[in-house]
Design a protein around this motif. Structure first.
Motif, mmCIF file in Angstrom:
data_model
loop_
_atom_site.group_PDB
_atom_site.id
_atom_site.type_symbol
_atom_site.label_atom_id
_atom_site.label_comp_id
_atom_site.label_asym_id
_atom_site.label_seq_id
_atom_site.Cartn_x
_atom_site.Cartn_y
_atom_site.Cartn_z
ATOM 1 N N CYS A 68 0.842 -1.202 0.000
ATOM 2 C CA CYS A 68 0.000 0.000 0.000
ATOM 3 C C CYS A 68 0.871 1.244 0.000
ATOM 4 N N GLU A 69 0.249 2.352 -0.417
ATOM 5 C CA GLU A 69 0.880 3.655 -0.240
ATOM 6 C C GLU A 69 -0.051 4.513 0.585
ATOM 7 N N SER A 70 0.542 5.407 1.363
ATOM 8 C CA SER A 70 -0.231 6.267 2.254
ATOM 9 C C SER A 70 0.699 7.359 2.752
ATOM 10 N N SER A 71 0.431 7.837 3.957
ATOM 11 C CA SER A 71 1.355 8.740 4.635
ATOM 12 C C SER A 71 1.481 8.272 6.077
ATOM 13 N N PHE A 72 2.661 8.454 6.621
ATOM 14 C CA PHE A 72 2.962 8.052 7.992
ATOM 15 C C PHE A 72 3.545 9.252 8.701
ATOM 16 N N MET A 73 2.823 9.746 9.696
ATOM 17 C CA MET A 73 3.252 10.917 10.455
ATOM 18 C C MET A 73 3.553 12.103 9.537
ATOM 19 N N GLY A 74 2.686 12.279 8.526
ATOM 20 C CA GLY A 74 2.805 13.411 7.620
ATOM 21 C C GLY A 74 3.768 13.223 6.467
ATOM 22 N N LYS A 75 4.430 12.068 6.379
ATOM 23 C CA LYS A 75 5.377 11.807 5.293
ATOM 24 C C LYS A 75 4.793 10.761 4.351
ATOM 25 N N PRO A 76 4.975 10.937 3.043
ATOM 26 C CA PRO A 76 4.534 9.890 2.114
ATOM 27 C C PRO A 76 5.250 8.583 2.440
ATOM 28 N N CYS A 77 4.512 7.500 2.368
ATOM 29 C CA CYS A 77 5.106 6.208 2.676
ATOM 30 C C CYS A 77 4.500 5.127 1.794
ATOM 31 N N VAL A 78 5.178 4.007 1.775
ATOM 32 C CA VAL A 78 4.618 2.767 1.273
ATOM 33 C C VAL A 78 4.790 1.768 2.399
#
Length: 90
Positions: A68-78
């Motif tokens: 998945c892709e999303s954001s983690f603590m305001g940072k783009p993440c996968v």
């Protein structure tokens, strides 16, 4: 290139809920282009990392793993969900 930052066992619910709630499924190739695959290979040595499918299960062929892709603590993440654990890369 995104690096491993933590997994759901070391993150808090406050950090994880927005990430999972806003996630969008991606395929293995999209995940592999976003992360340091050498790091993933070190984390999951049990997979076959060769082009020869007869040498065991490859990560991209494991039907119990999702990306998945999303954001983690305001940072783009996968992230990769493996054995019900989210491995987060930012």
């Amino acid at each position: 290139m995104k690096k491993y930052v933590k997994n759901c066992m070391t993150a808090t619910n406050i950090q994880l809920i927005p990430m999972v709630s806003n996630a969008r499924r991606i395929d293995f190739n999209t995940f592999a282009q976003a992360v340091d695959m050498q790091e993933v290979k070190r984390m999951f040595p049990q997979y076959n990392w060769t082009d020869n499918k007869s040498h065991g299960l490859r990560l991209e062929d494991d039907h119990y793993v999702s990306f998945c892709e999303s954001s983690f603590m305001g940072k783009p993440c996968v992230y990769m969900e493996h054995s019900c654990i989210e491995y987060i890369f930012c």
